[in-house]
Design a protein around this motif. Sequence first.
Motif, PDB file in Angstrom:
ATOM      1  N   GLU A  39      -0.228 -89.975  31.785  1.00 58.14           N
ATOM      2  CA  GLU A  39      -0.545 -91.298  31.909  1.00 58.14           C
ATOM      3  C   GLU A  39      -1.207 -91.919  30.643  1.00 58.14           C
ATOM      4  O   GLU A  39      -0.839 -92.935  30.233  1.00 58.14           O
ATOM      5  CB  GLU A  39      -1.439 -91.588  33.089  1.00 58.14           C
ATOM      6  CG  GLU A  39      -1.742 -92.954  33.625  1.00 58.14           C
ATOM      7  CD  GLU A  39      -2.585 -93.239  34.801  1.00 58.14           C
ATOM      8  OE1 GLU A  39      -2.884 -94.340  35.201  1.00 58.14           O
ATOM      9  OE2 GLU A  39      -2.472 -92.232  35.654  1.00 58.14           O
ATOM     10  N   LYS A  40      -2.014 -91.162  30.232  1.00 59.19           N
ATOM     11  CA  LYS A  40      -2.779 -91.714  29.099  1.00 59.19           C
ATOM     12  C   LYS A  40      -2.093 -91.541  27.807  1.00 59.19           C
ATOM     13  O   LYS A  40      -2.451 -91.865  26.635  1.00 59.19           O
ATOM     14  CB  LYS A  40      -4.107 -90.993  29.031  1.00 59.19           C
ATOM     15  CG  LYS A  40      -5.159 -91.512  30.151  1.00 59.19           C
ATOM     16  CD  LYS A  40      -6.380 -90.733  29.850  1.00 59.19           C
ATOM     17  CE  LYS A  40      -7.427 -91.406  31.021  1.00 59.19           C
ATOM     18  NZ  LYS A  40      -8.757 -90.567  31.018  1.00 59.19           N
ATOM     19  N   THR A  41      -0.958 -90.553  27.902  1.00 60.96           N
ATOM     20  CA  THR A  41      -0.069 -90.594  26.676  1.00 60.96           C
ATOM     21  C   THR A  41       0.671 -91.898  26.531  1.00 60.96           C
ATOM     22  O   THR A  41       1.099 -92.427  27.448  1.00 60.96           O
ATOM     23  CB  THR A  41       0.872 -89.426  26.672  1.00 60.96           C
ATOM     24  OG1 THR A  41       0.036 -88.311  26.807  1.00 60.96           O
ATOM     25  CG2 THR A  41       1.663 -89.638  25.385  1.00 60.96           C
ATOM     26  N   THR A  42       0.778 -92.498  25.098  1.00 61.36           N
ATOM     27  CA  THR A  42       1.651 -93.719  25.158  1.00 61.36           C
ATOM     28  C   THR A  42       2.351 -93.555  23.573  1.00 61.36           C
ATOM     29  O   THR A  42       1.864 -92.836  22.872  1.00 61.36           O
ATOM     30  CB  THR A  42       0.442 -94.861  24.814  1.00 61.36           C
ATOM     31  OG1 THR A  42      -0.653 -94.632  23.461  1.00 61.36           O
ATOM     32  CG2 THR A  42      -0.292 -95.044  25.984  1.00 61.36           C
ATOM     33  N   THR A  43       3.361 -94.513  23.392  1.00 63.01           N
ATOM     34  CA  THR A  43       3.990 -94.638  22.383  1.00 63.01           C
ATOM     35  C   THR A  43       3.160 -94.921  21.140  1.00 63.01           C
ATOM     36  O   THR A  43       3.345 -94.408  19.832  1.00 63.01           O
ATOM     37  CB  THR A  43       5.225 -95.430  22.472  1.00 63.01           C
ATOM     38  OG1 THR A  43       4.736 -96.759  22.710  1.00 63.01           O
ATOM     39  CG2 THR A  43       6.199 -94.742  23.495  1.00 63.01           C
ATOM     40  N   GLU A  44       2.141 -95.740  21.326  1.00 63.39           N
ATOM     41  CA  GLU A  44       1.242 -96.304  20.413  1.00 63.39           C
ATOM     42  C   GLU A  44       0.396 -94.717  19.539  1.00 63.39           C
ATOM     43  O   GLU A  44       0.250 -94.919  18.709  1.00 63.39           O
ATOM     44  CB  GLU A  44       0.242 -97.157  20.806  1.00 63.39           C
ATOM     45  CG  GLU A  44       0.913 -98.383  21.036  1.00 63.39           C
ATOM     46  CD  GLU A  44       1.381 -98.716  22.289  1.00 63.39           C
ATOM     47  OE1 GLU A  44       1.399 -97.686  23.060  1.00 63.39           O
ATOM     48  OE2 GLU A  44       1.682 -99.688  22.852  1.00 63.39           O
ATOM     49  N   LYS A  45       0.220 -94.092  20.740  1.00 62.63           N
ATOM     50  CA  LYS A  45      -0.730 -92.741  20.187  1.00 62.63           C
ATOM     51  C   LYS A  45       0.068 -91.875  19.606  1.00 62.63           C
ATOM     52  O   LYS A  45      -0.054 -91.283  18.708  1.00 62.63           O
ATOM     53  CB  LYS A  45      -1.321 -92.063  21.312  1.00 62.63           C
ATOM     54  CG  LYS A  45      -2.417 -93.045  22.164  1.00 62.63           C
ATOM     55  CD  LYS A  45      -3.228 -92.361  23.264  1.00 62.63           C
ATOM     56  CE  LYS A  45      -4.303 -93.412  23.661  1.00 62.63           C
ATOM     57  NZ  LYS A  45      -4.668 -92.977  25.020  1.00 62.63           N
ATOM     58  N   VAL A  46       1.396 -91.810  20.279  1.00 61.66           N
ATOM     59  CA  VAL A  46       2.531 -90.975  19.371  1.00 61.66           C
ATOM     60  C   VAL A  46       2.555 -91.627  18.041  1.00 61.66           C
ATOM     61  O   VAL A  46       2.726 -90.629  17.088  1.00 61.66           O
ATOM     62  CB  VAL A  46       3.765 -90.783  20.147  1.00 61.66           C
ATOM     63  CG1 VAL A  46       4.814 -89.943  19.255  1.00 61.66           C
ATOM     64  CG2 VAL A  46       3.388 -90.094  21.524  1.00 61.66           C
ATOM     65  N   ALA A  47       2.820 -92.645  17.901  1.00 62.91           N
ATOM     66  CA  ALA A  47       3.010 -93.152  16.557  1.00 62.91           C
ATOM     67  C   ALA A  47       1.827 -92.996  15.720  1.00 62.91           C
ATOM     68  O   ALA A  47       2.174 -92.707  14.243  1.00 62.91           O
ATOM     69  CB  ALA A  47       3.317 -94.651  16.682  1.00 62.91           C
TER      70      ALA A  47
END
Length: 199
Positions: A39-47
């Motif tokens: 849930e807390k993983t986002t594409t923003e954090k991956v980027a």
Amino acid sequence: MGTGETSSAPRKWGRPRDTLLHTEILDATAELVEELGYEKTTTEKVASRTGVSRATLHRWWDGKGQLVIESLMEKRKHPPVAIPDDFDAGLEELIRSMVDSIVGSHNLDALLGLEYDSRYDAKLEKTLRSSRVETTNVIESVFRQAKDSARISKDFEEDTVYHLLYGGAMMIGNHSRSTSKKEISEQLLTFFRLALTSK
């Protein structure tokens, strides 16, 4: 899990993917899911972790769910295999492979999140379903041989086997977090042996 068991993300038009960067993104996604949960993983954090733009991520994947599915498939340690002419060994290998790919804090959390999100996203649901193709093909192979040799009843449906294996591993793993993969595999194997031999 999880998990077309090859590349599950649809290719888009544009520049081809950089192989090293592609792998780095999948690695970062797996790390974030393990550290933060699905849930807390986002594409923003991956980027942010990989130093790529969100535009690059969205050019290569349709969203977080698609990215997580491909990451799970890439990180599988034991893809399912069929063992010809030995139903017991094939069933044991199949269960071990499925439990290994499903159980584990980050895998289980990701799959639970993906199952929920796919209820509201038809494209994600299709990708999640296609990620199971290799596993369902192995199940069909293992059980078809057993049916042909009269080892098990011809009424035993391979699709039911998949759902019982997948759902069983998910439920046991989720409700008994301290239960090891080996213990879950043994429980499922015992269940199937009893189910297949009972009259």
